[in-house]
Scaffold this motif. Sequence first.
Motif, short mmCIF file in Angstrom:
data_model
loop_
_atom_site.label_atom_id
_atom_site.label_comp_id
_atom_site.label_asym_id
_atom_site.label_seq_id
_atom_site.Cartn_x
_atom_site.Cartn_y
_atom_site.Cartn_z
N TYR A 1 -4.66 -0.65 8.02
CA TYR A 1 -4.26 0.33 7.02
C TYR A 1 -4.24 1.69 7.72
O TYR A 1 -5.28 2.28 8.01
CB TYR A 1 -5.26 0.35 5.86
CG TYR A 1 -5.22 -0.88 4.98
CD1 TYR A 1 -4.01 -1.50 4.67
CD2 TYR A 1 -6.39 -1.41 4.44
CE1 TYR A 1 -3.97 -2.62 3.85
CE2 TYR A 1 -6.36 -2.53 3.61
CZ TYR A 1 -5.14 -3.14 3.33
OH TYR A 1 -5.11 -4.25 2.52
N LYS B 1 0.15 0.38 1.46
CA LYS B 1 -0.78 -0.76 1.42
C LYS B 1 -0.04 -2.05 1.06
O LYS B 1 -0.28 -3.10 1.66
CB LYS B 1 -1.90 -0.50 0.43
CG LYS B 1 -2.93 -1.63 0.36
CD LYS B 1 -4.02 -1.33 -0.66
CE LYS B 1 -5.08 -2.43 -0.65
NZ LYS B 1 -4.53 -3.76 -1.00
N LYS C 1 -6.95 -4.84 11.80
CA LYS C 1 -7.18 -4.22 10.50
C LYS C 1 -8.68 -4.09 10.22
O LYS C 1 -9.16 -3.03 9.80
CB LYS C 1 -6.50 -5.05 9.42
CG LYS C 1 -6.76 -4.61 7.99
CD LYS C 1 -5.92 -5.43 7.04
CE LYS C 1 -6.33 -5.20 5.60
NZ LYS C 1 -7.62 -5.84 5.28
N THR D 1 -3.63 4.56 6.79
CA THR D 1 -4.17 5.71 6.07
C THR D 1 -5.66 5.91 6.34
O THR D 1 -6.24 6.91 5.90
CB THR D 1 -3.92 5.57 4.55
OG1 THR D 1 -4.33 4.26 4.13
CG2 THR D 1 -2.45 5.76 4.23
N THR E 1 1.96 -3.17 4.04
CA THR E 1 1.06 -3.65 5.09
C THR E 1 0.52 -5.03 4.76
O THR E 1 0.48 -5.91 5.63
CB THR E 1 -0.10 -2.66 5.29
OG1 THR E 1 0.42 -1.37 5.63
CG2 THR E 1 -1.04 -3.13 6.40
N ASP E 2 0.11 -5.22 3.53
CA ASP E 2 -0.40 -6.53 3.11
C ASP E 2 0.67 -7.60 3.26
O ASP E 2 0.38 -8.74 3.66
CB ASP E 2 -0.90 -6.47 1.67
CG ASP E 2 -2.20 -5.68 1.52
OD1 ASP E 2 -2.88 -5.46 2.55
OD2 ASP E 2 -2.53 -5.29 0.39
N GLN F 1 0.47 6.03 -1.18
CA GLN F 1 -0.51 5.23 -0.42
C GLN F 1 -0.45 3.76 -0.83
O GLN F 1 -0.58 2.87 0.02
CB GLN F 1 -1.91 5.78 -0.66
CG GLN F 1 -2.14 7.18 -0.11
CD GLN F 1 -3.44 7.77 -0.61
OE1 GLN F 1 -4.49 7.12 -0.58
NE2 GLN F 1 -3.40 9.00 -1.09
N GLU G 1 -11.19 -0.67 9.89
CA GLU G 1 -12.02 -0.51 8.70
C GLU G 1 -13.49 -0.35 9.08
O GLU G 1 -14.20 0.49 8.53
CB GLU G 1 -11.83 -1.70 7.76
CG GLU G 1 -10.47 -1.71 7.07
CD GLU G 1 -10.23 -2.97 6.27
OE1 GLU G 1 -10.98 -3.95 6.45
OE2 GLU G 1 -9.28 -2.99 5.48
#
Length: 498
Positions: A246, A392, A418, A248, A395-396, A388, A422
């Motif tokens: 992600y 997401k 990923k 962001t 990306t998913d 955002q 995180e």
Amino acid sequence: MKNYKYIGLFLASLAIASCDVNNDLDEIPANLPAEVELNTNGLDFSSYVAVGASFTAGFTDGALFKVAQENSFPNILASKFGTTFNQPLMNDNIGGLLVSGNVIQGPRLFFNGSGPAPLAATPTTEVTSKVTGALHNFGIPGAKSFHLVATGYGSLAALQQNLANPYFVRMSSSANATVVGDAMAMNPTFFTLSEVGGNDVLGYATTGGDGTNPITSTALFNQAFGALVQTLTSGGAKGVIGNVPYITNLPHFTTVPHNPVPLDAATASALNAAYAQYNGGIQQAFGALVQLQVMTQEQASAEIAKRTISFSAGQNAVVIVDENLTDLGAINPAFAALPKYRQATAADLLVLLSASFIGTLDNPANPLSVNGVAVPLADKWVLTPEEQMEIKTATDAYNAIIESVVSSNPNLALVDLKSVLEEASAGIRFDGYTMTTKLVVGGLVSLDGIHLTARGYALMANKILAAMDAKFGTNFTTATNGLAKAGNYPTNYSPALR
């Protein structure tokens, strides 16, 4: 402080005493760990190629430069594989590119004591001077998934129309070559395919979701990714594929606060007076919509609270343009003149470059035209929660495709980048270091807020090696010197490095 003078005498006495030590005593043997031999379990690294984008290239501090390339994760991997690995090295450690003598990309960033700043230097790497010889690193900064399979992406003529990539122009085998085609010319026996999909959402994110750089559709990504994997494995090569973090979570989007505007009481009062007409118009418009039963009072109150602009003494949120707000003009043309303004909240993400824009004057002749305060920030400076969510969702979808392809092929391993990013948001351990995603001080992400430091790339290489151990039965994680050491890779580069 006056006792410090005795430290020198104490050290001198130790030196004198050491002369009396019996140096003929037997040495105490060091308790060294047993050597563990590397077991590659039959993997063939004789022709390792790396395909991807800027991370694969070693892009750092806003540029590609020689030392950063040498510290790229593929080059680190090749050193552990014990194989030849040639890269399209830049001319220097300045970074940036020239086309026919004209600068098209500037030099790298350095830390000037207060923040990232560009080197006061002119790039020397000329795009039109082709890199010759066999190459193994096909990391192309800026490349999206479909660019890696596109013909003409390395064409100088196409570059002049902004349809090609200068990094690939410099290294492509011909004007009609594809990135994956040139990689296959090396007859790979092993490969890494990384950050495919990252740029497919990153361009949208760095432009604040303003629509100038749209997110790649899932269908197009699926087609491009499938073609990449099918081609790279067509000769029997095994490989490791990275999923998409992600983005962001990167400091490019988390460093600038939503409320960076300090105001005194008098200035706050003056701004409130300036926005009084706008606030009144919003209340009038939504009041009318309630009377027309277009929306409920509860809905109108929530919208009024969201759009009302108010300043006070202390730190204040910037004013932004939010295209996701209700289009009042579409409901009632009488309210078409009311703009979509609101103040940012903690749920909004301001892009890193906004830090140098907020507080500047929109009109130098008008000292009151302060960007982000009297003049709302345009869409390109802010990622709203809705934008955002678009990132997401894409990306998913990309990761679902990647994971499906990898799980169905026994010759492929997945590295979960990923999860690494995180984890790093809170702090990730690498040898004796704790690395975070904080800009400048975190150690993982370089000064551009997006790409990794050399130490970050070393960590990425180790994660790939661990994924190989889990899938292919190698033992890089336990073999002596099987992994990269954090202390061998810096987190910043001196501005003197040229």
